[in-house]
Design a protein around this motif. Structure first.
Motif, short mmCIF file in Angstrom:
data_model
loop_
_atom_site.label_atom_id
_atom_site.label_comp_id
_atom_site.label_asym_id
_atom_site.label_seq_id
_atom_site.Cartn_x
_atom_site.Cartn_y
_atom_site.Cartn_z
N SER A 27 58.18 65.71 86.65
CA SER A 27 56.87 66.19 87.13
C SER A 27 57.28 66.99 88.40
O SER A 27 57.99 66.74 89.08
CB SER A 27 55.98 65.12 87.27
N THR A 28 56.38 68.08 88.25
CA THR A 28 56.45 68.87 89.60
C THR A 28 55.31 69.65 89.78
O THR A 28 54.63 70.09 88.71
CB THR A 28 57.73 69.85 89.18
N ASN A 29 55.22 70.13 90.81
CA ASN A 29 54.07 71.15 91.35
C ASN A 29 54.17 72.44 91.54
O ASN A 29 55.27 72.58 92.44
CB ASN A 29 53.17 70.63 92.51
N SER A 30 53.94 73.32 90.81
CA SER A 30 54.24 74.71 91.35
C SER A 30 53.28 75.27 92.40
O SER A 30 52.18 75.00 92.40
CB SER A 30 54.02 75.48 90.06
N VAL A 79 56.46 67.99 83.17
CA VAL A 79 54.66 67.95 83.47
C VAL A 79 54.62 68.83 84.59
O VAL A 79 55.15 68.25 85.77
CB VAL A 79 54.50 66.70 83.64
N ILE A 80 54.04 70.03 84.50
CA ILE A 80 53.98 71.00 85.51
C ILE A 80 52.51 71.26 85.89
O ILE A 80 52.05 71.68 84.85
CB ILE A 80 54.65 72.23 84.97
N THR A 81 52.09 71.21 87.18
CA THR A 81 50.81 71.68 87.33
C THR A 81 50.92 73.11 87.64
O THR A 81 51.35 73.80 88.55
CB THR A 81 50.49 70.91 88.88
N GLN A 82 50.38 73.86 86.73
CA GLN A 82 50.54 75.42 86.70
C GLN A 82 49.31 76.11 87.57
O GLN A 82 48.20 75.58 87.72
CB GLN A 82 50.28 75.97 85.14
N THR A 83 49.76 77.21 88.37
CA THR A 83 48.90 77.75 89.33
C THR A 83 48.94 79.19 89.04
O THR A 83 49.64 79.58 88.16
CB THR A 83 48.99 77.29 90.70
N ASP A 85 52.19 82.09 87.44
CA ASP A 85 53.17 81.30 86.95
C ASP A 85 53.37 81.66 85.34
O ASP A 85 52.05 82.09 84.63
CB ASP A 85 52.94 79.68 86.54
#
Length: 325
Positions: free
Chosen positions: A12-15, A28-32, A35
């Protein structure tokens, strides 16, 4: 993050935005904002070159100008989202409309202004960042160059050795200064293609020169429309110190000062129709027609309404206006 084996990441990672990930299958990516994220069914190829020395002190992967990373980071005024104005090679970024994603900033073989023009669609309005652009440009396809004002956006062709702008078709200029162009015809704008239409609004032309015709603008065949435009200290060895129009010109609310021509029309010379209204012509000089000279036979005509002529001079005929039939 791309082309890293089977998948590009795991976990998991946050962008924080403006990232490119080729395949996020195990992520599992928090897209913003900004991106670009591919997956196993639709991976994203960043079109990277091999890891090699492309300048600078370390090896880099060059990107192709068709790469999805090209011009895809934050806009120019945001310094790519951080206070960094160079890439890993210490090349200035951005080199286009926006920064490129990654450590490598693609350097176009064209100047920054021409790069924007080339990347724009036909008929598109291109908003130009404030600055002095020391390059010659080519434009057509109904495109519009729009600046915040002639004091802020300048095309300076002083060191180019040719016209500042060459027309390949219809175009428009808004809120720009054009200076320092020098050519056989049309130091500021050279338009030699039949049927070219040029529109000018809040544009300044100063210190442009032509050996023959059209110190600032040479339009062989087409229509020129100008409003709230200023022409100062432009010169032609032949006709039209500021403007030479072969077919049709309509100019309003503009100023012509200290322009000169070796033959006809210190400010404007034409072989077609000229419609002039609410313009000021001051201290322009020519052999014939210190301000305006119209020729071209029976089809040529000129109309003037609410214009001011002052201090213009002709060494032969027509201190202000000259007509030859």
């Amino acid at each position: 993050i791309a082309v890293n084996g089977i998948t590009d990441c795991d976990g998991s990672t946050n962008s924080l935005g403006y990232n490119l990930i080729g395949d996020d299958t195990n992520c599992v990516i928090t897209q913003t904002t900004g991106d670009q994220i591919g997956n196993s069914g639709s991976t994203i190829d960043p079109l990277l070159g091999p890891l090699q020395y492309n300048g600078g002190r370390t090896a880099t992967h060059a990107i192709d100008p068709t790469s999805p990373a090209f011009d895809s980071a934050q806009l120019a005024g945001d310094f790519c989202g951080v206070d960094v104005s160079t890439d890993q090679r210490e090349e200035v970024r951005p080199n286009g409309f926006a920064c490129d994603i990654g450590a490598y900033e693609y350097i176009s073989p064209f100047g920054p202004l021409q790069t924007l023009i080339n990347g724009a669609a036909a008929g598109e309005t291109i908003t130009i960042a404030d600055g002095i652009y020391t390059e010659a440009i080519t434009i057509g396809d109904g495109k519009t160059l729009s600046g915040s004002g002639p004091d802020n956006v300048v095309i300076d062709a002083s060191n180019v050795g040719g016209p500042a702008i060459t027309a390949t078709g219809d175009f428009a200029l808004i809120g720009i200064r054009v200076t320092g162009g020098a050519a056989d015809n049309g130091g500021g704008i050279f338009a030699d293609i039949a049927g070219t239409n040029i529109s000018l609004d809040n544009v300044v032309f100063n210190d442009n020169a032509a050996v023959f015709d059209g110190g600032a603008i040479y339009l062989r065949d087409g229509t020129l429309t100008g409003s709230d435009t200023a022409f100062g200290s432009n010169a032609a060895g032949g006709n039209g110190g500021a403007i030479f129009s072969g077919t049709s010109a309509t100019i309003s609310g503009s100023q012509f000062q200290d322009n000169s021509a070796g033959q006809n029309g210190g400010a404007i010379a034409g072989n077609g129709t000229l419609t002039s209204s609410n313009n000021t012509f001051d201290t322009n000089l020519a052999d014939n027609g210190g301000a305006i000279s119209i020729g071209g036979g029976t089809l040529a005509s000129a109309s003037s309404s609410d214009d001011l002529f002052s201090g213009n001079m002709a060494t032969r005929d027509g201190g202000a206006i000259h007509e030859s039939v």
